[in-house]
Each structure stands twice: as structure tokens, then as C-alpha cells.
Design a protein around this motif. Structure first.
Motif, PDB file in Angstrom:
ATOM      1  N   HIS A 218     -78.339 -64.593   8.685  1.00 46.22           N
ATOM      2  CA  HIS A 218     -78.509 -63.405   7.857  1.00 46.22           C
ATOM      3  C   HIS A 218     -77.390 -62.400   8.038  1.00 46.22           C
ATOM      4  CE1 HIS A 218     -79.777 -59.187   7.322  1.00 46.22           C
ATOM      5  NE2 HIS A 218     -80.298 -59.653   6.222  1.00 46.22           N
ATOM      6  N   HIS A 219     -76.813 -62.328   9.250  1.00 39.94           N
ATOM      7  CA  HIS A 219     -75.687 -61.403   9.393  1.00 39.94           C
ATOM      8  C   HIS A 219     -74.631 -61.798  10.409  1.00 39.94           C
ATOM      9  CE1 HIS A 219     -79.098 -59.737  11.742  1.00 39.94           C
ATOM     10  NE2 HIS A 219     -78.239 -59.268  12.593  1.00 39.94           N
ATOM     11  N   HIS A 220     -74.702 -62.990  10.967  1.00 41.64           N
ATOM     12  CA  HIS A 220     -73.638 -63.417  11.870  1.00 41.64           C
ATOM     13  C   HIS A 220     -72.547 -64.228  11.175  1.00 41.64           C
ATOM     14  CE1 HIS A 220     -76.156 -62.890  15.821  1.00 41.64           C
ATOM     15  NE2 HIS A 220     -75.730 -61.762  15.329  1.00 41.64           N
ATOM     16  N   GLY A 221     -72.895 -64.863  10.087  1.00 41.40           N
ATOM     17  CA  GLY A 221     -71.904 -65.660   9.376  1.00 41.40           C
ATOM     18  C   GLY A 221     -71.974 -67.135   9.746  1.00 41.40           C
ATOM     19  N   VAL A 222     -70.999 -67.891   9.267  1.00 43.91           N
ATOM     20  CA  VAL A 222     -70.993 -69.342   9.431  1.00 43.91           C
ATOM     21  C   VAL A 222     -70.079 -69.771  10.584  1.00 43.91           C
ATOM     22  CG1 VAL A 222     -70.433 -71.546   8.326  1.00 43.91           C
ATOM     23  CG2 VAL A 222     -71.528 -69.729   6.985  1.00 43.91           C
TER      24      VAL A 222
ATOM     25  N   PRO B  38     -57.177 -65.046  10.802  1.00 41.79           N
ATOM     26  CA  PRO B  38     -57.209 -63.570  10.752  1.00 41.79           C
ATOM     27  C   PRO B  38     -58.076 -63.025  11.887  1.00 41.79           C
ATOM     28  CG  PRO B  38     -57.735 -64.534   8.601  1.00 41.79           C
ATOM     29  CD  PRO B  38     -57.773 -65.651   9.601  1.00 41.79           C
ATOM     30  N   PHE B  39     -57.638 -61.918  12.484  1.00 40.60           N
ATOM     31  CA  PHE B  39     -58.335 -61.331  13.630  1.00 40.60           C
ATOM     32  C   PHE B  39     -58.532 -59.844  13.374  1.00 40.60           C
ATOM     33  CE2 PHE B  39     -58.913 -59.558  17.832  1.00 40.60           C
ATOM     34  CZ  PHE B  39     -59.524 -60.556  18.586  1.00 40.60           C
ATOM     35  N   GLY B  40     -59.780 -59.411  13.339  1.00 40.21           N
ATOM     36  CA  GLY B  40     -60.090 -57.991  13.156  1.00 40.21           C
ATOM     37  C   GLY B  40     -60.539 -57.388  14.462  1.00 40.21           C
ATOM     38  N   GLY B  41     -61.845 -57.279  14.652  1.00 40.58           N
ATOM     39  CA  GLY B  41     -62.365 -56.732  15.892  1.00 40.58           C
ATOM     40  C   GLY B  41     -62.622 -57.789  16.947  1.00 40.58           C
ATOM     41  N   GLY B  42     -62.525 -59.046  16.559  1.00 40.91           N
ATOM     42  CA  GLY B  42     -62.730 -60.123  17.536  1.00 40.91           C
ATOM     43  C   GLY B  42     -64.170 -60.252  17.997  1.00 40.91           C
ATOM     44  N   THR B  43     -65.115 -59.847  17.140  1.00 40.79           N
ATOM     45  CA  THR B  43     -66.514 -59.814  17.589  1.00 40.79           C
ATOM     46  C   THR B  43     -67.354 -60.977  17.072  1.00 40.79           C
ATOM     47  OG1 THR B  43     -67.124 -58.419  15.719  1.00 40.79           O
ATOM     48  CG2 THR B  43     -66.487 -57.303  17.749  1.00 40.79           C
ATOM     49  N   SER B  44     -66.729 -61.972  16.454  1.00 38.70           N
ATOM     50  CA  SER B  44     -67.510 -63.106  15.942  1.00 38.70           C
ATOM     51  C   SER B  44     -68.374 -63.718  17.039  1.00 38.70           C
ATOM     52  CB  SER B  44     -66.579 -64.183  15.381  1.00 38.70           C
ATOM     53  OG  SER B  44     -67.325 -65.345  15.063  1.00 38.70           O
ATOM     54  N   VAL B  45     -69.600 -64.042  16.703  1.00 40.93           N
ATOM     55  CA  VAL B  45     -70.455 -64.756  17.662  1.00 40.93           C
ATOM     56  C   VAL B  45     -70.792 -66.164  17.160  1.00 40.93           C
ATOM     57  CG1 VAL B  45     -71.431 -62.706  18.748  1.00 40.93           C
ATOM     58  CG2 VAL B  45     -72.526 -63.662  16.709  1.00 40.93           C
TER      59      VAL B  45
ATOM     60  N   THR C 239     -60.990 -66.368  21.151  1.00 43.68           N
ATOM     61  CA  THR C 239     -62.410 -66.571  20.844  1.00 43.68           C
ATOM     62  C   THR C 239     -63.028 -65.243  20.414  1.00 43.68           C
ATOM     63  OG1 THR C 239     -63.304 -65.981  23.012  1.00 43.68           O
ATOM     64  CG2 THR C 239     -62.594 -68.271  22.728  1.00 43.68           C
ATOM     65  N   GLY C 240     -64.280 -65.358  19.995  1.00 43.98           N
ATOM     66  CA  GLY C 240     -65.058 -64.158  19.707  1.00 43.98           C
ATOM     67  C   GLY C 240     -65.899 -63.794  20.908  1.00 43.98           C
ATOM     68  N   LYS C 241     -67.144 -63.397  20.656  1.00 46.98           N
ATOM     69  CA  LYS C 241     -67.971 -62.830  21.712  1.00 46.98           C
ATOM     70  C   LYS C 241     -69.353 -63.459  21.792  1.00 46.98           C
ATOM     71  CE  LYS C 241     -64.978 -60.186  23.521  1.00 46.98           C
ATOM     72  NZ  LYS C 241     -64.600 -60.423  24.926  1.00 46.98           N
ATOM     73  N   SER C 242     -69.475 -64.705  21.362  1.00 44.32           N
ATOM     74  CA  SER C 242     -70.744 -65.392  21.616  1.00 44.32           C
ATOM     75  C   SER C 242     -70.870 -65.601  23.122  1.00 44.32           C
ATOM     76  CB  SER C 242     -70.779 -66.737  20.900  1.00 44.32           C
ATOM     77  OG  SER C 242     -69.871 -67.629  21.501  1.00 44.32           O
ATOM     78  N   THR C 243     -72.062 -65.897  23.587  1.00 49.59           N
ATOM     79  CA  THR C 243     -72.212 -66.166  25.018  1.00 49.59           C
ATOM     80  C   THR C 243     -71.382 -67.381  25.434  1.00 49.59           C
ATOM     81  OG1 THR C 243     -74.377 -65.111  24.979  1.00 49.59           O
ATOM     82  CG2 THR C 243     -73.875 -66.502  26.884  1.00 49.59           C
ATOM     83  N   PRO C 244     -71.383 -68.474  24.643  1.00 48.92           N
ATOM     84  CA  PRO C 244     -70.458 -69.560  24.996  1.00 48.92           C
ATOM     85  C   PRO C 244     -69.007 -69.082  25.079  1.00 48.92           C
ATOM     86  CG  PRO C 244     -72.093 -70.386  23.461  1.00 48.92           C
ATOM     87  CD  PRO C 244     -72.318 -68.905  23.570  1.00 48.92           C
ATOM     88  N   ASP C 245     -68.599 -68.180  24.172  1.00 49.60           N
ATOM     89  CA  ASP C 245     -67.237 -67.633  24.246  1.00 49.60           C
ATOM     90  C   ASP C 245     -67.027 -66.928  25.592  1.00 49.60           C
ATOM     91  OD1 ASP C 245     -66.479 -68.474  21.695  1.00 49.60           O
ATOM     92  OD2 ASP C 245     -67.052 -66.592  20.741  1.00 49.60           O
TER      93      ASP C 245
END
Lengths: 542, 542
Positions: A497-501, A130-137, A83-89
Motif C-alpha cells: 500500500h505504501h512501500h512500493g515494489v 536514482p537515489f533520493g533519501g535512500g529510505t526504500s524498504v 541499499t535502502g533501510k529494510s531490516t535485511p538492508d
């Protein structure tokens, strides 16, 4: 599990970087909410593990490409990549119930290995995330391969023999951490070729050896990677001065299941649609970005961050608009609404009321720009607070996700969402989102907001929500987020605006671009990824 | 045939705007070339006319959509819509031998009529070529429906009964002239919605009533339209200050055979790839742009254009780079090489040698910016020539295509080509293109060059070629252009910085984006235009 600069388990960053909640905020929380400190997180080694349906042949084929030591099937490593780093994550990580789990984490060494991995995955019917920094929210690391059945927490299934999860399908996490080189610097053109897996601080450190910086400083700066910035159209805190990451990208190399696409022969061209812009924001669904050629700037010799106070959010927004439209344009321009100003002030021992604007200048020499900007802000009714609030902001610019952990530890639920719109739509959008959130959240809840990215024609709005969490905090948040997302679309904003889809915004993104827009994106995906192995369900429905 | 502000027949603009060749240039021509004044152009009414394979049913269906008076099958009207304004186009017009001819010119009133026309064309198997200002110089108005047999000049075939041209297929020219409204102005967001068929001067006149300007001033300004600017990713002479047209577009409405796509809900977004950028540069192959929402700027209260002299093109380019990278950024920045400076100087009675730079400032107040810029230019070795050469340039900024007519009338062949690259590649690109042109052109030939668009990471190069024309001047030019295009690709430039792809650059564009890039564009086209009726052969091969 790697412990270096990478977002860790069940919280942001690594434990030694944790930030305690300011006492005043902790006190406020206790006054406002009935807080229930959560249970301790499950360890990543102990998460519920679906089968790893990788056949021996598939594992051998992956190892053939990258070497056996670069194919990890350990549970902890896979869990961290799930997972990324959203609060649900974070809640999923804390509970040990992950929405998906890669069957292996595979780390290629270079572009050619990425190409070969994609071919291998097509051959073996494996999806690739693909996995970079794993920071997706926004769920950008959680593919939708099917509907997984829920797992009991901590079910050990390390032998990979169970079969009940076969419906989920299997995928690998393609970790780009080994693509971590500064490939080339062109000091005349002021461009640099950076490999996709480079974390931003390392990229800046390498560029600094040549006297350059990227100037891209998003909240996730400490962990996010160059490839991730491009794949998600990231925007940094200094976007007023340095531009969005889109603006910095002059070229990209992308590995797709159909081969390589290299874009960007010139700063600008009229030769057809700009294909760079098709891969910027493609979120791994069209291909894997393996390197990015960026515009770089000389290291700033001087920096100055100031605080300004405005009587209201509307007054501050008018001043921000004036600077964005008529200049001078500072490097950082950030305006908190009354609530965010009050809570920030509470945390930092200030409480002057009104709205705080942070104005930052970076460059070879900033005195003249700062003086010009100050003159405009005074004309707009701004009250100068000196550099202390600005320097405070700069010193704590990466703290927010750590404070979220502290809030969660203290028994509060905190999450963010963001949008952007044209200036004339901004006040209505602000009200509509707040109304939708308050209607969907329990009383009491707090909704904070700031403007952090300004353009001639509009600006972003970034909302932070803090509520007590009682039963099913994630499900309740998802309902509130859906209501806010509906409000954003109805009020004319963009869904991000800057988190993505990712997966979270996908349905609203589809509304934003319309069914024909979605068809176009799916046509591009079909062309480049005929087998549909790349990030299924992310960006567009599979 | 419409006589108003629209590029006319066999020459640029309308006869009353013709500019005579300066005497000194005419004299130079006679010294350098053996000039042979050409024969008088064939009248548009007398061009070779292939059949008009429109059935009565098709004509009736088109008339059903737009009204019979908006469907023209007159030869002159069709001939004027058959080509753009490249020098080969002018030669085709002069000879009366056109490479293609629309079967009808159809002028819809609005977006819905465009949609309905596309449906009608799909039903009747008609191709559609959108027509704005008709100023393409890269074959962007000449679809490739098949291989036409050559026609004898002036063959009258007005009855539409001949059949030998059926292999060519039939197409209509979709003239957007009636979509000529300023739809809305948002003074807070500083945006305006302009219909696609608005010619630039009219758009600026309408915006001026609201105190705004577009700031987009390409060479084709007097005739080109808003939709054309977007479809071809146009870039204007003031791009240093106002940006490229891409940068100005915040939204678009596009009619496609599959329906409408509306893009642009915010100045910036991270929600997926920016679909605006897929239609910017799509050259009518993906859809018909019917309106464009643009960022506008306040009318400049002050303007100041200066001339500066640099010892060499390299010195001037270094100064231009310094301004582009470190600022201050003027509004107009233009540097002629030694040959262009000499010939320009000859024409204007100056001959100081070196290279002329034109530096223009526009804004609320330009004194400070001009002083700062001057200080930098002096540091870079520039010699101040005062405002006279700058004002001269501004007064004659739209003359070049008229002078081309005068050159052709005087028996010379003149044409242009352009490219862009990163700064470090620019010197090699400059030499490579000149070498390729000189190798392919007869002796004597003149090759002039200027830099007219600068970016932090690179700049454009714009070449003008003047040669005597003897036999087959068009074929000879096409060989020279092909050699120059090969050189551009080999030296790392883009095949076009502001002219677009059309049919002329298509093969090199395919090299530039690679076969997979072409596949992606064709996939988008297939999705939006399954019947392949839109601009066949333009941008990508059908």
C-alpha cells in the motif's frame, strides 16, 4: 559520506537521533525472547567491495557532465548508496556484505545534467539507480544486474582492479541531492514546483515561507525526498486529510534515455490516459523524476490529536469505516490492534486494553470537526481518552525505525510489511497474514498491526513483526515475508500500500497485475529505456 | 434499429424527448442571425453505403461467436453506429454522408465473447470499434482506416458487392448493449461491479434497489454507458461532490487481443504504476472494457439546488475557487459567464444581469452544508437568488443537446468545446479561446461559457458556440475549433476536460503529451493490440 538529514549507516537516521528502547519493552523482550545482542556493525569504509568496472573513459565522461567533484568513487559513499533501510538492508550493512555496490555516486545539478548522464550511461553500458533519501524498504536501490558471488567481509578492493565481479555489471547511483530547490509557488492555484531531491522537511520549510504545507508525513518523512514520494506512490500518516502523494501530484518532469516527458497541464483531464499515473510508482524504471508539481495547502493553524479506545480491532475498524465513508473525515486516522495497543501502551506506561485509535484534526479551526467526529465515535462505542495519547503518538510519530535499531541492538529482529484491501476483505486479510507469519516464524514471535490509511472503499493494514534472531535471521525473515506475501495475494490484498515494489515485492506484483500487466509495463520501459539502463530488475524483471 | 434509451438518428435522444426552443431564444436568433432552416434529414436507411467488405467467412466467424441474430448488417443499424453526436456528426447524419460505416454491428453477450470476437477480428483483418451509448462528441466512434472517397448521398448499395471502397478497410461496431448487468454489490466496501454496456440511468436504477447511487451525472447521462464513462474519463455535473468518473473506478476488466487484464485489488496501492489509469481514457484503443467496479454512495436523502448571482465572471470564479480550496465543497458547483447567464435567463424569463452560479447540495442532510456554503458565498459578494434558479437548472440539466437540435432545426449552428487549467491560467485561457473563436467565426456569433468542474488547483471551462450556418458549416466550425484548440494548448489548458480525445482532438493531444508521450501510448497499444485492430486512429495515430 554526508552526515546531514539522510538515513545513515547500519541504522535509521543519524546516531544523535537514536531512540532508546523503553525500559518496559526491553524488559518484555527479555521475558519473551532469548535475546542475543548482535556484534558491532562493520564500518562502511570496510565493506566487501566488488570491482568498480568503470573504465577511465566512463569516469571521465561522467565527470564531463557533472564535474569531477560530483563523481565519488569512495567506498563509504558508495556503500551508503548501496541499499535502502529494510531490516535485511541493515543486516547487510552491519555485516558489511552488501548485495550490490554502485561503482560511483554521481550528483547532477539539474534536469539537463540528468538527461546527459543517462545518455552517458547508455553510451558506456552503465546501469543507473536514482537515489533520493535512500529510505526504500523493499530493495528499491538494489539493482539486479546479475548474480554476484558472495564476498568475504571487509575485503579491501579499493583499487578497482579485481575482475571476478564483472558478471554483476556496473551501475552508478544517481544521487539527486543537488536538485533541492523550491522552483515556483503559485498561490492562486495552490501549486508548487519542487525539485526531486528535496527532503520532505526542507520542502515543508520552504513552503512554510509562503504559508503552505505539503501535508505529506510518511514514517520516512525526516529523510525521504519529493522525487522518491512520487516514484514510489508514497502515502503519509495524514493521508485521511491530505490524501496520498498520488493525489497531491499535479505534474512531473521526467528525464528518460529517450528525452524529457513533462506531464500535467490541468488538475484533471479526459485527454487520454493520465500519464502522470504511469510515472507515479514507476520507481526509476521508466525515467528519473526531476521535479514534481504538487498541490499545496495552507499551513494548519490548529492541530488536535486525540486517543480513543475501542473494545476490539473489529469495533475500531467499523468506526474507522464509518468516518471514511460518511465523514467527517479527520486528518489522521489510525487504529492499532490489541497487540500493538498493548505494546505501545507498555512503552508509554498505559495499559487499558482494547484498541487505541488516534484521531487527528488539522486546519484553520478544528473544534467543530473534532466535535462532529467525537459524536460519531461515541455512537460507534468509542471511549474518549483525551488528547494525551494522541499527542504522545504525534510526538513519537517518527520513532518506529529508531526503535527498530534499539530492538536490533537488544537482540531482537523487527520488520514491517503492509497491504490494503476493500473493507469486506480486510478481516480475512488480517487473519491470513497473521496466520502465515506465525506459521513461518519461530515461537515466540509478536505480530502487531494497525490501520493507518482509510478510504471510502477500504483501508491499509500495517504489520510489525518482532522475533528473536538466532541463526540466519534474514533468510528466516525472507521465508516468513514470502509466506505473508502469498497470503496477501490469496486474500485479495495488494502487495504494497505504501512501500512500493522494488525487488522484494516484484514476484508478487507480477501476480497482482498478471502477465499481461507486466508485459505492458515492460513495453513502456522498452520504449523509454531501450538499452535497459534504468534500475534493472526493479519493478519488473529486466 | 433499437429505439430505447439510446441517442437516435440525426439528433440527440429520441424524438419524444425533443425540447422546443424557448420562444425568447427563437426570437433572439431571428434578430441576430439570418437563419435558414435546414432540409429534412436523410433517413438512416438511405445513407450512402460503401461496400461491406466482410467475407462470408468473416460473417460466419462472427456469428459463430455471438450467434447469427447478434450480427446485424442492416444499413440503418450500421448507420446509427457510424458516428457519435457531435454537431458535425449530426450534419453527417442529416446529409446521409457518413465519414465511415461499420460493415456489421455485433453484440456479444459477455466478456468471453468479447475476447473471442477480438480474436476473430484479428484472424479476419477486421478493425473493432467498441460502441456503448454512442454519445461521443469527438469522433470517438469513427475509426481512420484509410482515406474514403466521398459518396453521393443516398447511393443504395445494400448488396455489399461494390468494391471501390476497399481502401477504407472494414470494421465492426462492437455494441456492448448486452453487457447490461449489475454483477455484484458489496455494501460493506460500498463498491459495485457494473457491466460496461449498462446505460447510466439503468445502472442507477439497479443500484437504487440496494440503496446506492453512482453520483455520476454528465450531460450525456440519459444515454451514455458505464464502459464509455471509463474509456473516456467522463466527468459529471456533480463532480464537485462525487468526483470524476476516474475517482469512482476501483477496478476494471479489460478484454484485449492479447487476453484479459483485471485491475484493482484495493482502493489504493503503491505497487507500481496504477494500471487502472492506463485504461481510464484509453478510448477503446488498448482493449474493450467489459466491466467496471465502482465506488458507490448511499442515495441522497436530501437535495437542494440554489442560484447565486455574482457581479462578474471573475467574481464568481473567485467564489468558486474559495469553495473548491477551503470548502465547504458543494455537490454541484457551476458558474455561467455573463453571456450564458443572459441567454439562459432569456430562455427562462429572468434577466438580472451578472453571472449565475448554481450551487447544489446532496446528502443525508444538507441544511448545515448549505448554510455554511451560503455564508462563504455572501462573503464573496454573492447575491442569494433562492432555490428557483437552482431547481430550474436541475429540471433542465439534460436539455442542452435537445436544444441544440432545436437550434439546428431553427437554422443555427451550435457546438461546444471544453478545457481545464490551473486557476492562475484560467482567465487567460478564457480570453484566448473566446478571441480565437470570434476571429474564426462569422459575425454575428455567440460564445457562452461556464465553469462546471472545480478542483483545489483549477477548474474546467465549457464553451458553447452559436452561429448562423450558411455554406459549409461543418468545415467552418472545424477551422474555428482548430483555432480554439491551438489557443487552448498555447494558453496552457488541456485539450479536453471531459469529452476525450477521439479523432478530433488527437493532433492537439499529441502536442499536449509530446512526441515521447505519444510513443509510450503507442508502445502500450502495440503490446496489447499487435495487429492494430482496436479503434484505429482514435486516441493516437495508427
Amino acid at each position: 559520506m554526508r552526515e546531514e538529514r539522510r538515513a545513515g549507516w547500519a541504522r535509521w537516521g543519524t546516531p544523535e537521533h537514536a531512540k532508546p528502547l523503553p525500559e518496559a519493552v526491553a524488559g518484555l523482550l527479555k521475558q519473551v525472547f532469548e535475546v542475543t545482542p548482535p556484534v558491532a556493525p562493520v564500518a562502511p569504509e570496510a565493506v566487501a567491495v566488488p570491482v568498480s568496472p568503470l573504465s577511465d573513459q566512463a569516469l571521465a565522461a561522467l565527470a564531463e557532465v557533472v564535474g569531477a567533484e560530483q563523481v565519488s568513487t569512495g567506498i563509504a559513499e558508495r556503500a551508503v548508496h548501496a541499499t535502502g533501510k529494510s531490516t535485511p538492508d541493515l543486516f547487510h550493512q552491519r555485516s558489511g556484505e552488501l548485495p550490490a555496490l554502485p561503482s560511483a555516486v554521481v550528483a547532477p545539478a539539474d534536469h539537463d545534467q540528468v538527461l546527459a548522464l543517462l545518455a552517458t550511461c547508455v553510451d558506456h553500458g552503465l546501469a543507473v539507480v536514482p537515489f533520493g533519501g535512500g529510505t526504500s524498504v523493499v530493495g528499491g536501490l538494489t539493482p539486479q544486474l546479475g548474480k554476484p558471488a558472495p564476498h568475504p567481509i571487509g575485503t579491501p578492493a579499493t583499487d578497482g582492479t579485481a575482475t571476478e565481479q564483472a558478471a554483476v555489471g556496473a551501475y552508478i547511483s544517481l544521487d539527486l541531492r543537488r536538485l533541492d530547490r523550491l522552483v515556483a509557488v503559485d498561490p492562486v492555484s495552490r501549486t508548487a514546483v519542487l525539485q526531486a531531491g528535496l527532503p520532505a522537511p526542507r520542502a515543508d520549510a520552504l513552503l512554510a515561507e509562503h504559508g503552505f504545507t505539503l501535508g505529506h508525513v510518511p514514517q520516512s518523512y525526516e529523510y525521504a525526498t519529493i522525487g522518491g514520494f512520487a516514484a514510489t506512490r508514497s502515502s503519509g500518516q495524514a493521508s485521511a486529510g491530505y490524501g496520498r502523494f498520488d493525489d497531491m501530484v499535479v505534474g512531473m518532469t521526467v528525464a528518460t534515455p529517450r528525452g524529457t516527458i513533462a506531464t500535467g497541464r490541468a488538475p484533471a483531464s479526459s485527454a487520454g490516459p493520465d500519464l502522470r499515473r504511469l510515472f507515479l510508482g514507476s520507481e526509476g524504471a521508466f525515467g528519473v523524476i526531476t521535479d514534481v508539481t504538487v498541490r499545496v495547502r495552507p499551513l494548519a493553524a490548529e492541530r488536535r490529536y486525540e486517543g480513543w479506545r475501542f473494545a476490539s480491532f473489529a469495533d475500531g475498524a467499523a468506526a474507522a469505516r464509518r468516518l471514511a465513508q460518511d465523514g467527517p473525515r479527520p486528518t489522521v486516522l489510525r487504529l492499532s490492534d490489541e497487540v500493538e495497543t498493548m505494546l505501545g501502551a507498555t512503552g508509554r506506561g498505559r495499559g487499558d486494553g482494547g484498541c487505541l485509535m488516534v484521531v487527528g484534526h488539522e486546519g484553520a479551526s478544528v473544534g467543530h470537526a473534532a466535535a462532529q467526529t467525537a459524536a460519531v465515535l461515541r455512537e460507534c462505542g468509542g471511549q474518549e481518552l483525551g488528547t494525551e495519547p494522541g499527542e504522545q503518538w504525534a510526538a513519537h510519530r517518527f520513532d518506529a525505525p529508531y526503535l527498530r535499531d534499539a530492538l536490533i541492538d537488544a537482540g531482537a529482529f523487527a520488520e514491517t510489511l503492509e497491504t490494503a484491501a476493500f473493507w469486506s476483505a480486510l478481516p480475512g486479510l488480517y487473519e491470513a497474514v497473521r496466520e502465515a507469519l506465525f506459521a513461518a516464524l519461530p515461537v515466540p514471535s509478536m505480530v502487531l498491526c494497525h490501520v493507518s490509511h482509510v478510504y471510502e472503499t477500504g483501508a491499509s493494514l500495517y504489520f510489525t513483526v518482532v522475533t528473536a534472531y538466532a541463526d540466519e535471521p534474514v533468510a528466516r525473515w525472507q521465508r516468513a515475508k514470502a509466506a505473508a506475501s502469498d497470503a496477501i495475494i490469496a486474500a485479495g490484498g495488494t502487495i504494497s500500500h505504501h512501500h512500493g515494489v522494488g525487488t522484494e515485492h516484484r514476484d508478487w506484483f507480477a501476480q497482482e497485475v498478471g502477465p499481461l500487466g507486466v508485459d505492458v509495463l515492460r513495453a513502456v520501459k522498452r520504449e523509454l529505456d531501450p538499452a535497459g539502463v534504468l534500475n534493472p530488475g526493479i519493478l519488473v524483471e529486466s
